[in-house]
Design a protein around this motif. Sequence first.
Motif, short mmCIF file in Angstrom:
data_model
loop_
_atom_site.label_atom_id
_atom_site.label_comp_id
_atom_site.label_asym_id
_atom_site.label_seq_id
_atom_site.Cartn_x
_atom_site.Cartn_y
_atom_site.Cartn_z
N ASN A 1 0.81 -1.22 0.00
CA ASN A 1 0.00 0.00 0.00
C ASN A 1 0.84 1.27 0.00
OD1 ASN A 1 0.95 -0.44 2.64
ND2 ASN A 1 -0.84 0.54 3.58
N TRP A 2 1.85 1.33 -0.86
CA TRP A 2 2.74 2.49 -0.91
C TRP A 2 1.99 3.81 -1.09
CZ3 TRP A 2 7.14 0.93 0.83
CH2 TRP A 2 7.69 -0.30 0.46
N ALA A 3 1.06 3.84 -2.03
CA ALA A 3 0.36 5.09 -2.35
C ALA A 3 -0.56 5.54 -1.23
CB ALA A 3 -0.44 4.92 -3.64
N ASN A 4 -0.93 4.64 -0.35
CA ASN A 4 -1.86 4.98 0.73
C ASN A 4 -1.16 5.43 2.02
OD1 ASN A 4 -4.00 4.24 -0.94
ND2 ASN A 4 -3.96 2.12 -0.24
N LEU A 5 0.15 5.28 2.07
CA LEU A 5 0.89 5.77 3.23
C LEU A 5 0.93 7.30 3.18
CD1 LEU A 5 3.84 3.22 3.24
CD2 LEU A 5 1.74 3.15 4.59
N VAL A 6 0.90 7.93 4.33
CA VAL A 6 0.76 9.39 4.37
C VAL A 6 2.00 10.03 5.00
CG1 VAL A 6 -0.60 11.32 5.24
CG2 VAL A 6 -1.74 9.20 4.53
N LEU A 7 2.67 10.88 4.21
CA LEU A 7 3.80 11.68 4.66
C LEU A 7 3.46 13.15 4.49
CD1 LEU A 7 5.07 8.83 3.63
CD2 LEU A 7 7.24 10.07 3.78
N PRO A 8 4.16 14.07 5.16
CA PRO A 8 3.89 15.51 5.00
C PRO A 8 3.98 15.93 3.53
CG PRO A 8 5.28 15.15 6.91
CD PRO A 8 5.18 13.82 6.21
N VAL A 9 3.02 16.71 3.08
CA VAL A 9 2.90 17.07 1.67
C VAL A 9 4.10 17.87 1.17
CG1 VAL A 9 1.66 19.23 2.10
CG2 VAL A 9 1.26 17.96 -0.04
N GLU A 10 4.79 18.60 2.05
CA GLU A 10 5.88 19.46 1.60
C GLU A 10 7.22 18.73 1.50
OE1 GLU A 10 5.86 19.61 6.11
OE2 GLU A 10 4.38 19.60 4.47
N GLU A 11 7.29 17.49 1.91
CA GLU A 11 8.56 16.78 1.93
C GLU A 11 8.82 16.04 0.63
OE1 GLU A 11 9.09 15.95 6.72
OE2 GLU A 11 8.46 14.29 5.42
N GLU A 12 10.10 15.84 0.32
CA GLU A 12 10.48 15.05 -0.85
C GLU A 12 11.78 14.30 -0.55
OE1 GLU A 12 11.42 17.24 -4.35
OE2 GLU A 12 12.51 18.80 -3.28
N ARG A 13 11.88 13.11 -1.12
CA ARG A 13 13.08 12.28 -0.91
C ARG A 13 12.96 11.01 -1.72
NH1 ARG A 13 16.64 8.98 1.58
NH2 ARG A 13 18.07 9.73 3.22
N GLU A 14 14.06 10.31 -1.88
CA GLU A 14 14.09 8.98 -2.47
C GLU A 14 14.76 8.01 -1.51
OE1 GLU A 14 14.26 9.83 -7.29
OE2 GLU A 14 16.10 9.28 -6.22
N TRP A 15 14.26 6.76 -1.53
CA TRP A 15 14.85 5.69 -0.74
C TRP A 15 15.12 4.49 -1.65
CZ3 TRP A 15 10.55 8.48 0.77
CH2 TRP A 15 10.70 9.30 1.91
N TYR A 16 15.96 3.61 -1.19
CA TYR A 16 16.35 2.44 -1.96
C TYR A 16 15.67 1.20 -1.38
CZ TYR A 16 19.61 -0.82 -4.31
OH TYR A 16 20.18 -1.81 -5.08
N CYS A 17 15.00 0.44 -2.23
CA CYS A 17 14.28 -0.75 -1.79
C CYS A 17 14.85 -1.99 -2.45
CB CYS A 17 12.79 -0.64 -2.14
SG CYS A 17 11.93 0.73 -1.37
N VAL A 18 14.91 -3.06 -1.69
CA VAL A 18 15.31 -4.37 -2.21
C VAL A 18 14.17 -5.35 -1.96
CG1 VAL A 18 16.97 -6.25 -2.09
CG2 VAL A 18 17.75 -3.89 -1.76
N ALA A 19 13.77 -6.05 -3.00
CA ALA A 19 12.71 -7.06 -2.88
C ALA A 19 13.34 -8.44 -3.09
CB ALA A 19 11.62 -6.82 -3.92
N PHE A 20 12.89 -9.40 -2.29
CA PHE A 20 13.42 -10.75 -2.32
C PHE A 20 12.27 -11.71 -2.58
CE2 PHE A 20 14.81 -14.63 0.07
CZ PHE A 20 15.88 -14.97 -0.75
N ARG A 21 12.20 -12.21 -3.80
CA ARG A 21 11.15 -13.18 -4.17
C ARG A 21 11.74 -14.58 -4.05
NH1 ARG A 21 6.81 -10.56 -6.76
NH2 ARG A 21 7.31 -8.46 -7.52
N SER A 22 10.98 -15.48 -3.45
CA SER A 22 11.56 -16.79 -3.17
C SER A 22 10.51 -17.89 -3.12
CB SER A 22 12.31 -16.75 -1.83
OG SER A 22 11.40 -16.51 -0.77
N ARG A 23 11.02 -19.11 -3.25
CA ARG A 23 10.24 -20.32 -2.99
C ARG A 23 11.19 -21.29 -2.28
NH1 ARG A 23 6.02 -22.54 -6.37
NH2 ARG A 23 6.98 -21.52 -8.17
N ARG A 24 10.79 -21.74 -1.09
CA ARG A 24 11.64 -22.62 -0.30
C ARG A 24 11.74 -24.01 -0.92
NH1 ARG A 24 12.17 -21.60 5.19
NH2 ARG A 24 13.39 -23.53 5.23
#
Length: 259
Positions: A132-155
């Motif tokens: 739900n990335w788009a539904n998270l709420v941060l202050p409207v005046e702020e801006e930034r980028e973060w780095y994400c790592v996704a790990f898809r797997s099957r045991r």
Amino acid sequence: MAEVQTAPHFLRDTFLPDLPDATPEDSITTTQASSLLPLEVTVQEETAHEPPSFDESHGEEEVLYLPPLLSSLPQSLSSQIEPKEGTKDVPLHTSTHLPSIDPVSLSLHKALHKFKPFDTQYASRPYGEAFNWANLVLPVEEEREWYCVAFRSRRKAGSESAPLYEQDRLAHEEAVHRGGLIMYWYGVPDPKTGLNLATCVWQSRKFALAAMTGPQHVLAMRLAAASFAEFRLERYILRKEVGETGLRVYPYVSGEVGW
């Protein structure tokens, strides 16, 4: 719903990332690596790293409200976060505290208390549509980028869980100790397909790369290679733009992200 280009499905091939300064011939033992970082394990942290169930006993409610595992804030800022007890959105926290965090990342940390997947099929969805990335709420005046790592797997069928999850816990605490890790979310493997999608959010790509050199992380990746039938890493940019409150997801291509 967060905007993102669809990445190739991870089941088309498997991927083992390069481990800086590590080769298959290296002989770091679990005992040696564990001695490099003193760790205090809380009951909450142990629970967060318990092996998830692979049967069909868990339902949609459990998956949708599985709490994210947030890195504990620096001691000087810990009092700023007061989770509401008795609600489904209370996150778990690490026993280790971050050494520092910038103001906009602190806003993201607060917003991630509400982080969750859209539905029980999240592991098969493109990354930007899985949570739900788009539904998270941060202050409207702020801006930034973060780095994400996704790990898809099957045991692998019959693979032993205890060593893998213990090493995962050690690698996680090591990463928080080194700095930059905001959140880790493991999830629950799909009871029918066995697929899972885990993810972590970093203040910058530099922090993520630095964590890969940690002895606990090296051991965790070796155990993962032996424990998973299929796994793939995907990298993304999480962006907060001025004038918006939600987040957008973009595939990572090259260059530095965050600071």
